[in-house]
Motif scaffolding. Structure first.
Motif, short mmCIF file in Angstrom:
data_model
loop_
_atom_site.label_atom_id
_atom_site.label_comp_id
_atom_site.label_asym_id
_atom_site.label_seq_id
_atom_site.Cartn_x
_atom_site.Cartn_y
_atom_site.Cartn_z
N ASP A 96 23.87 5.85 37.92
CA ASP A 96 24.03 7.30 37.94
C ASP A 96 22.99 8.03 37.10
O ASP A 96 22.97 9.26 37.07
N PHE A 97 22.15 7.27 36.42
CA PHE A 97 21.22 7.91 35.48
C PHE A 97 20.38 9.00 36.13
O PHE A 97 20.24 10.10 35.61
N ARG A 100 21.51 13.11 38.25
CA ARG A 100 21.53 14.50 37.79
C ARG A 100 20.17 15.19 37.93
O ARG A 100 20.09 16.41 37.89
N ARG A 142 19.51 2.00 41.33
CA ARG A 142 19.24 3.11 40.42
C ARG A 142 18.09 3.97 40.94
O ARG A 142 18.17 5.20 40.93
N ALA A 143 17.05 3.29 41.42
CA ALA A 143 15.90 4.04 41.96
C ALA A 143 16.30 4.80 43.21
O ALA A 143 15.92 5.97 43.39
N SER A 146 18.22 8.06 42.62
CA SER A 146 17.50 9.19 42.03
C SER A 146 16.86 10.03 43.13
O SER A 146 16.11 10.95 42.86
#
Lengths: 359, 230
Positions: A96-97, A100, A142-143, A146
């Motif tokens: 989730d990094f 946002r 993760r990538a 984003s």
């Protein structure tokens, strides 16, 4: 994506013009060929001596104008060889990094990514408890989350052992063929990875682009054999699963003829791509009988490419499909092989490793 | 062994000074530590030497330098006086002395923490869309939290125990600049003051031990979080 790059190293200069469109563009070169430099320059982590980067009409880097868009504004999700997960966050928090910072409405559904990469059971785990393959899957997720405009992958499988590597390759194939349709720039020095994944192949040598084009064209080009490595080079052909046989073999349907190889897990009707290493292809003038090799395909010679060594790369046309064979010059003379000669390509079933077969 | 009003005043003052010194010094030390860990510039070794100077100078000399710089008629002291801040012979001066003396310890702990964070992880955060500030607050800061904590505890302990520079710079005024170590020393100067000194020494030990236990507890919590325990 259009990239023009010039960067000086102590022992060589990277100087190239690169274009990457949809699908997976694989950048192949030996270690130290400057592949990571290209990724870092695109991601914005490195300022090249000279460079110009344009994506979707937007200029992100132009050294002549001293323009360097900050990495976080470029939106190139990057997967590095060392997963670089955040050690203080759980897998879920790592995933989730980047969410946002993603533009609103551009997000790939979180659950889709978790399902695609099989991360469900890992969500509450800490990165230091994950295996290498699990780390890379998390880094990839993760990538993706984003919401990058393009995915950059810098030797993402190089630090994994063969088993782990072949656990992850199917995920990448799903990513390529799935609904996401995210363009990917994939850097690797492993031929089995690029032949399974790439749509477009770019070969790097001494800091320059030595060959580029659709994967199958480049892999079938005899001139590319020394660039890829004589033991790894070989054509990539398309085939469809025709039947799974009771003796543990699978029969594939080619454009013309069939190919038998050790059982693959794909179901009947599935389209596969497989690499046949050039050194595993024998050539016979007459159809051999009483021979253990199961695959004997009628072919005609379309090209004979002599190298500097004793080896010769021969291009064969097998029902419209190009297959490379690497034989000795002595054999070419003994069999009197010329362009246009009709012959038979002989391929042992067991030389086609399951790892060379992908979707 | 009794604790009189003077002793309690000294303890209160010491705690007050130490808390202020820590609160002011931590962000400053963090900034300097970051510069020393991550930046290359001309004069870096000079800055490094300057930061470490109070560690190697006799504390009396440091106190003397502060006195020369910040006495009311010295330029720096006069400038601060115009905004109503007097340092010499005030508790504020004790805070300054404590900051200066504790600074090298704080910077050292925090710099090591910064150097332990792989810049490649910060790069990865940037490619995911995090601005430099976001990378710092969401990645770097949580990862160096144990180092910040260790530095803060050391700075606090140093401030609680600082003697030489403090007594030289702000003298020994009960209720004003007489911190716990100075009060202990004062008690020892008076015949028959040993009992009082012993009581205050015990008090000092208690506070120090309390600080150590508190920091250990905090460090464990931080470490658990860093390890990513759910």
């Amino acid at each position: 994506m259009k990239l023009r790059l010039k960067h000086h190293f102590s022992d060589f200069t990277l100087d190239l013009d690169l274009e990457a469109g949809s699908g997976i563009t694989a950048l192949f070169g030996r270690s130290g060929a400057g592949k990571s430099t290209i990724i870092n320059a695109v991601a914005g982590l490195l300022r090249p001596d000279e460079g110009h980067l344009e994506v979707g009409g937007e200029t992100l880097m132009d050294t002549t104008r001293n323009l360097h868009t900050a990495p976080h504004k470029r939106r190139f999700g990057t997967v590095f060889q060392d997963a670089r997960l955040f050690p203080h966050l759980t897998v879920a928090q790592n995933l989730d990094f980047g969410t946002r910072y993603a533009p609103k409405g551009s997000n790939i559904p979180r659950n889709d990514v978790i399902d695609l990469l099989g991360l469900n059971a890992l969500l509450t785990r800490a990165p230091n408890t994950l295996s290498g393959g699990e780390k890379q899957r998390t880094a990839l997720g993760r990538a993706l989350l984003s919401a990058p405009r393009m995915l950059l992958m810098d030797e993402p499988l190089a630090s994994l052992d063969a088993t782990r590597k072949h656990e992850i390759l199917p995920y990448l194939e799903h990513l390529r063929d799935g609904p996401l349709k995210l363009p990917i720039l994939y850097v690797s020095h492993a031929v089995d990875e690029i032949t399974r994944l790439a749509d477009t192949l770019v070969l790097l040598k001494d800091g320059k682009i030595a060959a580029q084009g659709p994967l199958r064209d480049v892999m079938s080009d005899p001139a590319a054999v020394p660039l890829i490595g004589v033991r790894e080079a070989g054509s990539v052909i398309e085939a469809t699963v025709q039947s799974h046989d009771t003796d543990g073999l699978t029969t594939l349907k080619l454009h013309a003829g069939t190919l038998v190889l050790p059982a693959v897990t794909a179901s009947v009707g599935t389209k596969l791509r497989l690499r046949i290493k050039a050194q595993d292809v024998m050539i016979a003038r007459t159809r051999p009988t009483d021979i253990s090799a199961l695959n004997i395909l009628a072919a005609s010679i379309t090209g004979i490419h002599e190298g500097t060594g004793p080896g010769v790369a021969v291009t064969l046309d097998i029902g419209g499909e190009v297959v490379l064979a690497r034989i000795t010059r002595r054999a070419v003379i003994a069999l009197d092989l010329r362009v246009g000669t009709s012959c038979f390509a002989v391929v042992k079933s067991t030389t086609i490793a399951p790892t060379s077969v992908g979707r | 062994m009794t604790l009189d009003a003077v002793a309690w005043d000294a303890l209160r003052l010491s705690l007050w000074v130490a808390v202020w010194a820590t609160v002011i010094a931590v962000p400053l030390a963090l900034w300097i530590a970051w510069i020393l860990a991550r930046k290359e510039f001309w004069g870096k070794s000079l800055l490094n030497a300057l930061v470490h100077l109070p560690l190697v100078l006799p504390p009396v000399v440091t106190g003397y330098v502060l006195l020369v710089l910040f006495s009311p008629n010295a330029p720096a002291g006069a400038a601060l006086a115009t905004i109503g801040l007097t340092l010499a012979f005030k508790w504020t001066g004790a805070v300054l002395a404590a900051i200066v003396m504790g600074f090298p310890l704080m910077v050292r702990a925090m710099r090591l923490a910064f150097e332990a964070v792989d810049p490649k992880i910060e790069d990865a955060a940037a490619t995911l869309g995090a601005s430099r500030l976001s990378v710092f607050t969401r990645v770097t800061l949580p990862l160096i939290a144990p180092g910040i904590l260790a530095g803060s505890v050391m700075g606090f302990a140093k401030a609680m125990g600082e003697f030489g520079a403090t007594i030289t710079f702000v003298a020994n005024i009960p209720g004003q600049t007489q911190t716990l170590p100075i009060a202990i020393w004062t008690a020892l100067q008076i015949p028959g003051g040993e009992g009082k000194a012993a009581a205050m020494a015990l008090l000092s030990c208690t506070v120090a031990l309390g600080a150590v236990f508190l920091s250990e507890w905090l460090a464990r919590r931080v470490a658990l979080r860093i390890a990513g325990a759910p």
